[in-house]
Structures are given as C-alpha cells and as structure tokens.
Design a protein around this motif. Structure first.
Motif, PDB file in Angstrom:
ATOM      1  N   GLY A   7       0.845  -1.236  -0.047  1.00 14.45           N
ATOM      2  CA  GLY A   7       0.015   0.081  -0.057  1.00 14.45           C
ATOM      3  C   GLY A   7       0.920   1.174  -0.038  1.00 14.45           C
ATOM      4  N   ILE A   8       0.300   2.381  -0.758  1.00 11.69           N
ATOM      5  CA  ILE A   8       1.261   3.473  -0.881  1.00 11.69           C
ATOM      6  C   ILE A   8       0.076   4.838  -0.453  1.00 11.69           C
ATOM      7  CG2 ILE A   8       2.295   5.379  -2.181  1.00 11.69           C
ATOM      8  CD1 ILE A   8       3.968   2.686  -1.805  1.00 11.69           C
ATOM      9  N   ASP A   9       0.421   5.477   0.599  1.00 11.75           N
ATOM     10  CA  ASP A   9      -0.365   6.643   0.778  1.00 11.75           C
ATOM     11  C   ASP A   9       0.234   7.948   0.110  1.00 11.75           C
ATOM     12  OD1 ASP A   9      -2.243   8.509   2.097  1.00 11.75           O
ATOM     13  OD2 ASP A   9      -1.197   8.418   3.847  1.00 11.75           O
ATOM     14  N   GLY A  68      -1.963  -1.075  -3.875  1.00 12.35           N
ATOM     15  CA  GLY A  68      -3.008   0.016  -3.476  1.00 12.35           C
ATOM     16  C   GLY A  68      -2.456   1.344  -3.290  1.00 12.35           C
ATOM     17  N   PHE A  69      -3.144   2.202  -3.759  1.00 10.64           N
ATOM     18  CA  PHE A  69      -2.819   3.554  -3.602  1.00 10.64           C
ATOM     19  C   PHE A  69      -3.832   4.283  -2.749  1.00 10.64           C
ATOM     20  CE2 PHE A  69       0.321   2.573  -6.355  1.00 10.64           C
ATOM     21  CZ  PHE A  69       1.404   3.386  -6.331  1.00 10.64           C
ATOM     22  N   GLY A  70      -3.698   5.068  -1.825  1.00 11.29           N
ATOM     23  CA  GLY A  70      -4.679   6.141  -1.207  1.00 11.29           C
ATOM     24  C   GLY A  70      -4.089   7.535  -1.913  1.00 11.29           C
ATOM     25  N   THR A  71      -5.202   8.207  -2.474  1.00 17.16           N
ATOM     26  CA  THR A  71      -4.933   9.455  -3.281  1.00 17.16           C
ATOM     27  C   THR A  71      -5.724  10.628  -2.615  1.00 17.16           C
ATOM     28  OG1 THR A  71      -6.497   8.926  -4.619  1.00 17.16           O
ATOM     29  CG2 THR A  71      -4.489   8.066  -5.296  1.00 17.16           C
ATOM     30  N   PRO A  72      -5.199  12.020  -2.661  1.00 12.31           N
ATOM     31  CA  PRO A  72      -5.887  12.857  -2.299  1.00 12.31           C
ATOM     32  C   PRO A  72      -6.810  13.568  -3.242  1.00 12.31           C
ATOM     33  CG  PRO A  72      -3.779  13.700  -3.058  1.00 12.31           C
ATOM     34  CD  PRO A  72      -3.787  12.159  -3.282  1.00 12.31           C
ATOM     35  N   PRO A 106      -0.033  -3.825 -11.789  1.00 10.66           N
ATOM     36  CA  PRO A 106      -1.467  -3.251 -11.655  1.00 10.66           C
ATOM     37  C   PRO A 106      -1.641  -2.462 -10.373  1.00 10.66           C
ATOM     38  CG  PRO A 106      -1.592  -5.621 -11.245  1.00 10.66           C
ATOM     39  CD  PRO A 106      -0.213  -5.395 -11.808  1.00 10.66           C
ATOM     40  N   VAL A 107      -2.219  -1.477 -10.371  1.00  6.94           N
ATOM     41  CA  VAL A 107      -2.704  -0.751  -9.331  1.00  6.94           C
ATOM     42  C   VAL A 107      -4.266  -0.357  -9.092  1.00  6.94           C
ATOM     43  CG1 VAL A 107      -0.291   0.479  -9.651  1.00  6.94           C
ATOM     44  CG2 VAL A 107      -2.456   1.582 -10.539  1.00  6.94           C
ATOM     45  N   THR A 108      -4.451  -0.369  -7.712  1.00  4.55           N
ATOM     46  CA  THR A 108      -6.009   0.152  -7.605  1.00  4.55           C
ATOM     47  C   THR A 108      -5.914   1.432  -6.653  1.00  4.55           C
ATOM     48  OG1 THR A 108      -6.584  -2.152  -7.423  1.00  4.55           O
ATOM     49  CG2 THR A 108      -8.125  -0.594  -6.277  1.00  4.55           C
ATOM     50  N   LEU A 109      -6.728   2.618  -7.070  1.00  2.00           N
ATOM     51  CA  LEU A 109      -7.011   4.026  -6.467  1.00  2.00           C
ATOM     52  C   LEU A 109      -7.728   4.091  -5.727  1.00  2.00           C
ATOM     53  CD1 LEU A 109      -4.551   4.119  -8.419  1.00  2.00           C
ATOM     54  CD2 LEU A 109      -5.235   6.415  -9.126  1.00  2.00           C
ATOM     55  N   ALA A 110      -7.893   4.580  -4.363  1.00  4.17           N
ATOM     56  CA  ALA A 110      -9.109   5.231  -3.907  1.00  4.17           C
ATOM     57  C   ALA A 110      -8.770   6.472  -2.992  1.00  4.17           C
ATOM     58  CB  ALA A 110      -9.430   3.852  -2.668  1.00  4.17           C
ATOM     59  N   PHE A 296      -2.494   1.824   5.522  1.00  2.00           N
ATOM     60  CA  PHE A 296      -3.047   0.453   5.745  1.00  2.00           C
ATOM     61  C   PHE A 296      -4.362   0.088   4.867  1.00  2.00           C
ATOM     62  CE2 PHE A 296      -1.597  -1.459  10.075  1.00  2.00           C
ATOM     63  CZ  PHE A 296      -0.350  -0.869   9.970  1.00  2.00           C
ATOM     64  N   GLY A 297      -5.108   1.309   4.803  1.00  2.00           N
ATOM     65  CA  GLY A 297      -6.140   1.079   3.654  1.00  2.00           C
ATOM     66  C   GLY A 297      -5.926   1.203   2.373  1.00  2.00           C
ATOM     67  N   ALA A 298      -4.725   1.785   1.932  1.00  2.00           N
ATOM     68  CA  ALA A 298      -4.346   1.549   0.523  1.00  2.00           C
ATOM     69  C   ALA A 298      -3.983   0.023   0.342  1.00  2.00           C
ATOM     70  CB  ALA A 298      -3.070   2.640   0.364  1.00  2.00           C
TER      71      ALA A 298
END
Length: 304
Positions: A7-9, A68-72, A106-110, A296-298
C-alpha cells in the motif's frame, strides 16, 4: 498462502509505503516514507513513487505484484483522470495508467477517506467493536470534510467515484461561500478552518482549533462554548442525512476535528434528534489506527 499486501499513501508532503503480511495480519513487514516534492510537478511525483517502491523492494527482497494507492482525490471512472485533488498537480492526470506504466504492476486507487474507512473496517475499531458490521461510513473531519463507504469489506465508489463525499452537501448558509462554487457546504461549517472562522466571527479574534477547545474546557469563554455547540448541532444534522440514506451499521470519525469529545456526546444526541426514525442507534466510534489508517487502507485495496 496469501501474498503480502503493498500500500502507498500519496500525500501532498510525503509518500508512505507499507508491506503487510496478509489480509489477516496487519503487522508491517516494512514501512517507509519519503518526501513527495509535489512542487516539482506531476512527472516528479511519479518518479518519487517509483523511487519509493524500488527502495521497498530492495529492502524487503519482495516484488510488488499489485499495489493499492490512497490518493488525495478521486479517479474519474469515465475519464480515467484524477479530480478533486488538493495536490493540484494530479488533477486531470491519468494517474492509474501512468503508475502502471512506471511500476509495471497493476494498481488500485481510492481516495484517502475510502482508505481510512477500509482500514478501520479490516483492522481498526470496526473489527474490534463491531465485527459483524456490513455497512461502514467513515468520516474525515479536519482541514476538509470527506467520507467513504465500505460495504461487505469493499469500498463503494459509485458511478462517478464520489460515493460518500458528504462534505459538499448543503448544510447551512452561515458557512458562507465554498471553493466548490456553492454556499453553506458541510465542509465550510464542520471543518477545522470552518470552526475557527466561526469563532473569529463571534469574537474578532483568531484562535487555533486546539486553543478554542482548550478555552471551551476551561469554561471561561462563551464564544468557545458557542463554537462547540455549533459543532455538535450541525454534526448531528449533517450526519443524519447520510444515516437516513445509507443506514450504516457503524460510523467512524477521523481527522483532527474527530478528536473533539463533544462529537461523541452532544454530537451523537443531535444525530439522534435529527434522524428520521426514533430509536435508531448507530454507533459513532473513534478510530483505532491513528495515522496508519491511510497507508493500511491502501494496502487493503489489494486484499481481495
């Protein structure tokens, strides 16, 4: 055996990465952060993310197969470009496509609010206090106001990627004009800057939110008391709209404003008063993961 979760924030000032052993184990194998250096532009941000992933792979001797990526902000599902990002260099950019090309994975963004809700569901206060919850509404109240919806352990993004974004619903004219072009948004009333602006409106003085809360607790500042009463009243009024529509099993409140005690006492009483059905009792909980929730959410985005 489950593969480790990456995960990446992605924040405006820092990029943080984590590798978790599995969906059932949130004890990090590795956690690392570097500066975003967003002022150097979009291509540099992509380069910084790749640099961090390369460092993590080298230090862990693991290979990221999905990230997984957490994005602003949000990825527009139709246009596949970013929108509503406070890191403005990302707006209008095909971040998912560019990351997959740069990282060869592959990446997933939220957005950050969705990641917060997801982390607290899988590993935080929901797991601890309401493990049977199917519908979770995660709130972030800080510099801005955002929200995320988790249903059966998965983020619900919606058709346009804005599900849960209650911060720009109308709440009260007294909030004044918002940058989004509307007036009286939830964010203008309940954010930290919104509460500070109300105190200044009452007194002509500028205090930080922490100073206002301290003055309220001391019991010597009527304007601080009025500001906290405003928070409680409008918290209940705003959250009741979401509760009436979504009827969540649990609500988790994060962000700096979410640390204020009145939310969980008079704020909850206000919520009960404004909800459509008498007797509705949705738990309103403090988060358990602190500043770990975003990254963690990412990681949880790739747990499925």
């Amino acid at each position: 055996m489950s593969s480790p979760l990456w995960g990446i924030d992605l924040g405006g000032t820092k990029i943080e990465g984590v590798i978790l052993p599995s969906p059932h184990d949130a004890r990090p194998l590795l956690r690392k952060r570097i500066d975003t250096e967003a002022g150097k532009g979009y291509p540099h941000i992509i380069g910084q993310i790749k640099r961090l992933i390369d460092m993590m792979q080298q230090e862990s001797a693991l290979t990221a197969t999905r990230i997984g990526f957490g994005t602003p902000g949000e990825l527009d599902p139709r246009l596949q470009t970013m929108k509503n990002c406070n890191s403005t260099a990302l707006n209008g950019m095909p971040l998912k496509k560019d990351l997959e090309e740069a990282l060869q994975a592959p990446v997933t963004l939220a957005n950050d609010a969705n990641c917060f809700a997801l982390a607290e569901t899988h590993w935080g206060v929901v797991k601890q206090q309401a493990p049977e919850a199917r519908v979770v509404f995660g709130i972030i109240m800080g510099t801005g106001v955002g929200g995320g919806i988790v249903i059966d352990g998965q983020v619900w993004n919606g058709r346009h990627g804005i599900a849960g974004e209650w911060g720009h619903n109308f709440l009260d004219e007294s909030g004044g004009p918002c940058y989004c072009g509307k007036t009286g948004c939830v964010e203008k009333v309940l954010s930290g800057p919104g509460l500070q602006a109300w105190y200044t409106h009452l007194t002509g003085q500028s205090l930080t939110l922490k100073e206002i809360v301290t003055a309220y607790k001391a019991g010597t500042d009527p304007a601080a008391a009025q500001t906290m009463e405003r928070l409680s009243h409008f918290f209940g009024k705003a959250v009741s709209v979401v509760t009436n529509l979504l009827d969540p099993d649990v609500i988790v409140v994060g962000g700096g404003v979410g640390n204020i005690d009145v939310i969980y006492s008079t704020g909850v009483e206000s919520l009960k008063k404004h909800i459509f059905n008498n007797g509705v009792d949705v738990p309103v909980l403090r988060p358990a993961l602190g500043d770990s929730a975003g990254v963690f959410g990412a990681a949880a985005l790739v747990a499925g």
